[in-house]
Write an enzyme that holds these catalytic residues in place. Structure first.
Site, PDB file in Angstrom:
ATOM      1  N   HIS A 124       0.878  -1.183   0.000  1.00 16.59           N
ATOM      2  CA  HIS A 124       0.000   0.000   0.000  1.00 16.59           C
ATOM      3  C   HIS A 124       0.918   1.237   0.000  1.00 16.59           C
ATOM      4  O   HIS A 124       2.048   1.165   0.503  1.00 16.59           O
ATOM      5  CB  HIS A 124      -0.824  -0.057   1.299  1.00 16.59           C
ATOM      6  CG  HIS A 124      -1.899   0.975   1.421  1.00 16.59           C
ATOM      7  ND1 HIS A 124      -1.651   2.256   1.831  1.00 16.59           N
ATOM      8  CD2 HIS A 124      -3.234   0.890   1.211  1.00 16.59           C
ATOM      9  CE1 HIS A 124      -2.794   2.924   1.870  1.00 16.59           C
ATOM     10  NE2 HIS A 124      -3.770   2.126   1.495  1.00 16.59           N
ATOM     11  N   ASP A 201       2.913  -4.953   7.944  1.00 14.04           N
ATOM     12  CA  ASP A 201       1.705  -4.148   7.774  1.00 14.04           C
ATOM     13  C   ASP A 201       0.514  -5.105   7.876  1.00 14.04           C
ATOM     14  O   ASP A 201       0.244  -5.880   6.956  1.00 14.04           O
ATOM     15  CB  ASP A 201       1.761  -3.451   6.403  1.00 14.04           C
ATOM     16  CG  ASP A 201       0.454  -2.743   6.057  1.00 14.04           C
ATOM     17  OD1 ASP A 201      -0.536  -2.913   6.802  1.00 14.04           O
ATOM     18  OD2 ASP A 201       0.419  -2.036   5.038  1.00 14.04           O
ATOM     19  N   GLN A 204      -4.664  -5.407   6.750  1.00 16.65           N
ATOM     20  CA  GLN A 204      -5.697  -6.274   6.163  1.00 16.65           C
ATOM     21  C   GLN A 204      -5.679  -7.680   6.747  1.00 16.65           C
ATOM     22  O   GLN A 204      -6.337  -8.573   6.216  1.00 16.65           O
ATOM     23  CB  GLN A 204      -5.520  -6.361   4.638  1.00 16.65           C
ATOM     24  CG  GLN A 204      -5.696  -5.045   3.909  1.00 16.65           C
ATOM     25  CD  GLN A 204      -7.120  -4.513   3.962  1.00 16.65           C
ATOM     26  OE1 GLN A 204      -8.062  -5.221   4.317  1.00 16.65           O
ATOM     27  NE2 GLN A 204      -7.290  -3.244   3.629  1.00 16.65           N
ATOM     28  N   LYS A 227     -10.491  -0.709  10.458  1.00 16.73           N
ATOM     29  CA  LYS A 227     -10.619  -1.873   9.575  1.00 16.73           C
ATOM     30  C   LYS A 227     -10.953  -3.133  10.372  1.00 16.73           C
ATOM     31  O   LYS A 227     -11.080  -4.214   9.821  1.00 16.73           O
ATOM     32  CB  LYS A 227      -9.319  -2.075   8.797  1.00 16.73           C
ATOM     33  CG  LYS A 227      -9.045  -0.960   7.782  1.00 16.73           C
ATOM     34  CD  LYS A 227      -7.871  -1.288   6.937  1.00 16.73           C
ATOM     35  CE  LYS A 227      -7.348  -0.102   6.169  1.00 16.73           C
ATOM     36  NZ  LYS A 227      -8.166   0.282   5.008  1.00 16.73           N
ATOM     37  N   CYS A 365      -4.824   2.690  -3.569  1.00 17.17           N
ATOM     38  CA  CYS A 365      -3.548   3.153  -2.978  1.00 17.17           C
ATOM     39  C   CYS A 365      -2.418   2.152  -3.226  1.00 17.17           C
ATOM     40  O   CYS A 365      -1.550   1.950  -2.368  1.00 17.17           O
ATOM     41  CB  CYS A 365      -3.681   3.434  -1.479  1.00 17.17           C
ATOM     42  SG  CYS A 365      -4.812   4.755  -1.109  1.00 17.17           S
TER      43      CYS A 365
HETATM   44  N1  PLP Z   1      -1.834  -0.920   4.527  1.00 21.39           N
HETATM   45  C1  PLP Z   1      -2.798  -1.620   3.915  1.00 21.39           C
HETATM   46  C2  PLP Z   1      -2.508  -2.999   3.411  1.00 21.39           C
HETATM   47  C3  PLP Z   1      -4.066  -1.069   3.767  1.00 21.39           C
HETATM   48  O1  PLP Z   1      -5.033  -1.762   3.171  1.00 21.39           O
HETATM   49  C4  PLP Z   1      -4.317   0.236   4.273  1.00 21.39           C
HETATM   50  C5  PLP Z   1      -5.625   0.869   4.066  1.00 21.39           C
HETATM   51  O2  PLP Z   1      -6.349   0.548   3.171  1.00 21.39           O
HETATM   52  C6  PLP Z   1      -3.272   0.904   4.916  1.00 21.39           C
HETATM   53  C7  PLP Z   1      -2.052   0.307   5.019  1.00 21.39           C
HETATM   54  C8  PLP Z   1      -3.477   2.274   5.505  1.00 21.39           C
HETATM   55  O3  PLP Z   1      -4.378   2.208   6.537  1.00 21.39           O
HETATM   56  P1  PLP Z   1      -4.942   3.545   7.234  1.00 21.39           P
HETATM   57  O4  PLP Z   1      -5.469   4.399   6.108  1.00 21.39           O
HETATM   58  O5  PLP Z   1      -6.002   3.059   8.149  1.00 21.39           O
HETATM   59  O6  PLP Z   1      -3.800   4.192   7.933  1.00 21.39           O
END
Ligand code: PLP
Length: 407
Positions: A124, A201, A204, A227, A365
């Site tokens: 992401h 990370d 998900q 999430k 993203c």
């Molecule tokens: N990493 C992954 C794999 C994501 O799917 C997301 C959000 O969609 C993020 C990071 C960023 O999360 P946040 O916007 O809640 O900080």
């Protein structure tokens, strides 16, 4: 496997009974954010109606009660991810801030010119850009592990890319646009052979599967409350105590200090060193209910049920010859990305919305992934334990009518 009483579960989520465009809402945008159970909504209401006050600062009843709930949540999170100590749990705004915190403190302290940070092609943006920024500042290089046409990491590339200059590895557990579940335990083992710290990370994965930081031996882990059925604006950074203790503070302000004079400031111990200013108290307290809710259903039951929904949706959509699935890894979770030749994903999303179906369209993203698969965008349906196979049927029928319309 315990059978989930999904209709009972659905009644815990007030939004799921509403109509959208005159049709029952079908919410398939769970990877972007999840809906909130009544327990979470009620707890936030309880906080503002009964114990609203600042934490760590007052000796009065309200402040002490709010502080206790705030700190109890830290222990709940500790237990949820099996961290060794509650001091390894830092409250942030979300995954994005957690990763930025590590890049700007650990990264700034440890990277020097010529060093390398290793990420993957399926990150992401929030696990790309913070590393780009710190690499640029320090004269370090960002290296990228490639992926296959199925959307799986080419693991052997780690052996080629890791060398004495590699100082940090950051990798997504489950890809938000492909659904791939990465073999993070193996990656961590590879990295630790060379004493390279690893950030996972878990944005998900935390809501879909068991995440045990001691078993994984990861050095850092990041995830977001919103999430995992909790409030927005709250997230977690887990870090190993010995690493966190050596890292400089992220931001300066109240609560992160022991004493301040104009000549010198002494910083508080972890985790407070990283929590400057009045925190998102309502978010933390709401998050505690979200975790309790997940625990009540059971993460394994959630995993099994969601795998079943994904399998069913994949089978149904594969019957439509115009649909091409992007992300066909063997190990996948809850995410179904696809394209249809000749119909832009935004048009698909707009038409499905008319039927009350919420999916995500765009690059999610993850622009490098879109380029890797040579598509400008995808349509993405992402599932939760409150979704029904009947909803998948409604979605597939609506998709068929969009295709008919455009042909
Ligand atoms: N990493 C992954 C794999 C994501 O799917 C997301 C959000 O969609 C993020 C990071 C960023 O999360 P946040 O916007 O809640 O900080």
């Amino acid at each position: 496997m315990q059978n989930l009483d999904v209709n009972k579960i659905r009644s815990d989520f007030p939004i799921l009974s509403r109509l959208v465009n005159g049709k029952p809402l079908v919410y398939f945008d769970n990877a972007a954010t999840t809906q909130k159970p009544k327990d979470v909504i009620d707890k936030i209401n309880y906080y503002y109606s009964n114990i609203n006050s600042n934490v760590h600062r007052g000796v009065h009843y309200l402040s002490e009660t709010a502080s206790k709930e705030y700190e109890d949540t830290r222990k709940l999170v500790q237990n949820f991810i099996n961290a060794k100590s509650h001091n390894e749990i830092i409250y942030t705004r979300g995954t994005t801030e957690s990763i930025n915190l590590v890049a700007s403190t650990y990264g700034r302290n440890n990277l020097v010119e010529g060093d390398e940070v290793l990420i993957t092609h399926m990150e992401h943006h929030s696990n790309i850009v913070p590393w780009q920024l710190i690499c640029e500042e320090k004269g370090a290089k960002l290296k990228v592990v490639p992926i296959t046409d199925d959307g799986e990491l080419i693991l052997s590339e780690y052996d080629k890319l890791i060398n004495e200059k590699t100082k940090f590895i950051s990798v997504v557990h489950i890809s938000n646009s492909l659904g791939t579940i990465n073999p993070i335990k193996k990656i961590i083992e590879k990295a630790h052979k060379y004493n390279i710290p690893v950030l996972i990370d878990a944005a998900q994965s935390i809501q879909h599967t068991n995440v045990n930081v001691q078993e994984l031996e990861c050095d850092f882990l990041a995830f977001s409350g919103h999430k995992m059925y909790g409030p927005t604006g709250i997230g977690i950074l887990y870090g190993k105590k010995e690493l966190l203790e050596k890292m400089p503070p992220y931001q300066g302000g109240g609560d992160m200090i022991l004493s301040v004079s104009f000549e010198k400031t002494l910083f508080n111990s972890i985790p407070y060193k990283f929590e400057a200013g009045t925190p998102h108290i309502e978010g933390v307290i709401g998050l505690s209910e979200a975790i309790k809710y997940i625990q009540k259903i059971g993460i394994e039951n959630i995993s099994n049920y969601e795998s079943d929904i994904l399998k069913y949706a994949t089978e149904q959509i594969s019957d439509i010859k115009e649909v091409k699935i992007i992300g066909t890894a063997k190990e996948k979770s809850s995410i179904l990305s696809f394209v249809i030749d000749g119909i832009h994903p935004h048009d698909i999303g707009t038409f499905l919305d008319r039927d009350g179906i919420a999916i995500r369209t765009g690059h999610h993203c993850t622009e490098p992934i879109m380029r890797r698969f040579n598509v400008p965008a995808t349509s993405r349906a992402s599932f939760s334990f409150y979704n029904l196979k009947e909803e998948v049927d409604v979605f597939v029928e609506s998709l068929r009518s969009v295709i008919k319309l455009f042909s």
